[in-house]
Scaffold this motif. Sequence first.
Motif, short mmCIF file in Angstrom:
data_model
loop_
_atom_site.label_atom_id
_atom_site.label_comp_id
_atom_site.label_asym_id
_atom_site.label_seq_id
_atom_site.Cartn_x
_atom_site.Cartn_y
_atom_site.Cartn_z
N LYS A 1 34.51 22.40 49.39
CA LYS A 1 34.24 20.95 49.34
C LYS A 1 33.57 20.58 48.01
CE LYS A 1 33.94 19.75 54.22
NZ LYS A 1 33.10 19.40 55.34
N THR A 2 32.60 21.39 47.61
CA THR A 2 31.89 21.12 46.35
C THR A 2 32.85 21.17 45.17
OG1 THR A 2 29.99 22.22 47.33
CG2 THR A 2 29.89 21.85 44.95
N ARG B 1 44.34 20.53 48.50
CA ARG B 1 43.81 19.41 49.30
C ARG B 1 44.55 18.11 49.01
NH1 ARG B 1 42.14 17.81 53.80
NH2 ARG B 1 41.08 15.82 53.72
N SER C 1 43.86 21.31 55.00
CA SER C 1 42.51 20.95 55.43
C SER C 1 41.52 21.84 54.68
CB SER C 1 42.36 21.16 56.93
OG SER C 1 42.35 22.54 57.23
N TYR C 2 40.25 21.41 54.67
CA TYR C 2 39.23 22.22 53.99
C TYR C 2 39.15 23.61 54.60
CZ TYR C 2 37.51 17.96 51.71
OH TYR C 2 37.41 16.82 50.93
N VAL D 1 33.59 27.08 53.33
CA VAL D 1 34.08 25.69 53.34
C VAL D 1 33.23 24.82 52.41
CG1 VAL D 1 34.55 23.67 54.79
CG2 VAL D 1 34.98 25.94 55.67
N HIS E 1 35.14 18.19 45.10
CA HIS E 1 34.38 17.00 44.70
C HIS E 1 34.15 17.01 43.17
CE1 HIS E 1 31.54 13.74 44.95
NE2 HIS E 1 30.64 14.46 44.31
#
Lengths: 106, 197
Positions: free
Chosen positions: B180-181, B158, B164-165, B176, B184
């Motif tokens: 994302k988690t 990323r 992209s995710y 997805v 983060h």
Amino acid sequence: MNEFKKFLKVAKDIIVNPESNIEDKIIDKIKNISEEDKKILDEGFMEFLKKSNSKPYLFNKKLKENIGLMIFIGAMGIAAAGTFLFLEYKNYKKQKPVYKKRCQSL
Amino acid sequence: MTIEKNSEKNKQTNDEILVAKSKNGDKAAFEELVRKYSKYVYTTAFFMVRNTQEAEDISQEVFVKVYLSIDGFRGLSAFKTWLRKLTVNTCIDKLRLRMKTANKKISLDSMVEDGTEILLYEFNQSVEKFFQDKETVKEILKIIVNLDESYRIPLILRDLQDYSYIEIAEILKKPVGTIKTNIHRARKIIKKLMDDK
């Protein structure tokens, strides 16, 4: 977080220098490709090559990646169509008495 | 900004010429592509597999694949983008094959002492600021290299490779939301470790 993002952006420009002269090794390898080496063009790679050369696949991928933009464009389209229909309806309503008269005369 | 864009476009056009020549069997043109991108491929592989020898092997494998299939490259994306995707895919395949180094701690310092040098290209700042930022970037990379694989790979894809995710989720075969988690969390870990220093 902004500072961190700034450093990550800088990190993109980083190059790790290999211990040996990798360029010459690769060029040597390419000059001496054996039949055995050709086996690396396996099913997975051929699938990758096929996908990367497929316009519908790349278009579909772009659509998926920009789903927010697509929803926005869709919503704008619906709003435009709604406005057009509303104006047409208003126009129709204005013309209605004449239309009614015509109908009555018939 | 316009100059940067023009320079990027020139690079791309130059690549297109080299690719076209390579397709016609011009070995010198292909060698130029190797000289231009071998370190880029090596760096990408190095951060993903965390092993200098394996990164070298992957670089060789990637260029052999490119050489053998360059006729099939239609140029729907830039050559560099295609090369980056091919490198990432090859690395993912290798990582799937061996999960041994998943939790192994790697010292970037020792690698630098061993001769692995980290260079910053296209870094237009004052000399003093250059060294300060270079040290900070090295600190961040040290942390990234030692992150658990489930955090490291999505973060690299990323933040360093601009995937992209959705693409990352497809490559790693994970939802997805999980991707994302993990990204983060990885950013939070790095930030916390940097703040502690």
